[in-house]
Enzyme design. Sequence first.
Site, PDB file in Angstrom:
ATOM      1  N   ARG A 199     -45.877 -49.626 -13.938  1.00 20.60           N
ATOM      2  CA  ARG A 199     -45.964 -48.698 -12.812  1.00 20.60           C
ATOM      3  C   ARG A 199     -47.418 -48.316 -12.577  1.00 20.60           C
ATOM      4  NH1 ARG A 199     -41.926 -50.310 -11.389  1.00 20.60           N
ATOM      5  NH2 ARG A 199     -39.975 -49.277 -10.876  1.00 20.60           N
ATOM      6  N   GLU A 249     -57.448 -48.039  -3.349  1.00 17.94           N
ATOM      7  CA  GLU A 249     -58.596 -47.964  -4.278  1.00 17.94           C
ATOM      8  C   GLU A 249     -58.657 -49.227  -5.145  1.00 17.94           C
ATOM      9  OE1 GLU A 249     -56.510 -44.770  -4.508  1.00 17.94           O
ATOM     10  OE2 GLU A 249     -57.670 -44.528  -2.677  1.00 17.94           O
ATOM     11  N   HIS A 293     -46.256 -56.315  -6.285  1.00 18.57           N
ATOM     12  CA  HIS A 293     -45.029 -55.916  -7.004  1.00 18.57           C
ATOM     13  C   HIS A 293     -44.028 -57.088  -7.063  1.00 18.57           C
ATOM     14  CE1 HIS A 293     -41.844 -52.552  -7.872  1.00 18.57           C
ATOM     15  NE2 HIS A 293     -42.164 -53.263  -8.937  1.00 18.57           N
TER      16      HIS A 293
HETATM   17  C1  MLT Z   1     -38.324 -52.544 -12.105  1.00 12.90           C
HETATM   18  O1  MLT Z   1     -38.499 -51.328 -12.127  1.00 12.90           O
HETATM   19  O2  MLT Z   1     -37.334 -53.074 -12.569  1.00 12.90           O
HETATM   20  C2  MLT Z   1     -39.338 -53.434 -11.469  1.00 12.90           C
HETATM   21  O3  MLT Z   1     -40.529 -52.783 -11.222  1.00 12.90           O
HETATM   22  C3  MLT Z   1     -38.830 -54.095 -10.245  1.00 12.90           C
HETATM   23  C4  MLT Z   1     -38.341 -53.147  -9.201  1.00 12.90           C
HETATM   24  O4  MLT Z   1     -38.914 -52.090  -8.966  1.00 12.90           O
HETATM   25  O5  MLT Z   1     -37.329 -53.445  -8.593  1.00 12.90           O
END
Ligand code: MLT
Length: 387
Positions: A229, A258, A270
């Site tokens: 995260r 940033e 992501h």
């Molecule tokens: C998770 O939290 O499993 C991964 O970051 C993928 C998502 O957010 O779906």
Amino acid sequence: MFQYSCLNPISQIGIDRFDENYKKVDDMNAADAILVRSASMHDMELPENLCAVARAGAGYNNIPLDKCAEHGIVVFNTPGANANGVREMVISGMLLAARDIVGGIEWVKDNAEDDNISKTMEKAKKDFAGTELKDKKLGVIGLGAIGVLVSNVARHFGMEIYGVDPYLSVNNALSLSRDVTVLKTYEELYQICDYITVHVPYTSDTEGMLNKEAFDQMKDGVVILNFARDLLVNDKDMSEALKSGKVKRYVTDFPNPEVVKMPNVIATPHLGASTEESEDNCAVMAVEQIREYLENGNIINSVNFPNCNAGVCNTEGRITVAHKNIPKMLTQFTNVFSEVGINIDHMTNKSRGEYSYCVFDIDAASSKELYDKLNAINGVLKVRIVK
Ligand code: MLT
């Protein structure tokens, strides 16, 4: 008939696990259960009928866990379901950081018109040369499903693996290769590792854990990988560490305005768990956990209530109570069963922090009177008649 609502698109293979007793509704106020991926639920009013929220993914920082718990709403995640997808991205990230593969690809594109490219590249390539992963030390912060998979596969590159996890579960410990050295403190890991990858949930405790204080303890030229995260890393301190060379490369799946401007950042949008397989696995697991909860009252992989498995109900009735973890609750519950003349055949009670959960298997069908009396007890968050 149960009703469910999806706040994000959820893989059909998971939705197909609902049988004819389930109906999809668009109005979340009518839902017994909600399936969610990235939609933020923090500012949402929680519907009165809502019993469960399942996050099809590992992280759950888009869900207000305590607010849900206060309404007796059980929140689930799907640990491990997308772990392989993330593991593969982490390994790619390490390889991209070890050599300037991205720079090399850009160079080839920029020199596409050069008829002599097969010669010029032999001179140019030294700018993109790097090092190998073999014999380097990898630090894994968080040995959950993803951390374990990353650790176990990285050994095969000839890396030395060090992990830290204050909450290491027995299952994860058993899945971890014996070649992985489990350290007690982050400080030890920071001091010895060339690559550090973080795999912990984002909470108030972990926010900004990779900051100046942490970087100062690390080796010069360390590579940091963040597929967990964004807010685990203090961006301002990371920017300084990249400028000074303390951090050689920052590989992150969480670009922001940033981060994308910082030098030596390799950022992806992501993508960690964005594979067909991961999305299918998460959806299947989320739906199965919702069904187990709604149909049997059993809790698997909750992130705000204790897990609790009373099996399938073999008695006349089953009633469940989500409640505050405070004294005298069980005495009050059993008094209610005496008052209404119902015998408890079996009882399971589990606690987690401020919250507890109780499953009563009883020798009569659960009645409205029983429900109302249990519900009226101070500290009870939600009562559900399962049978
Ligand atoms: C998770 O939290 O499993 C991964 O970051 C993928 C998502 O957010 O779906």
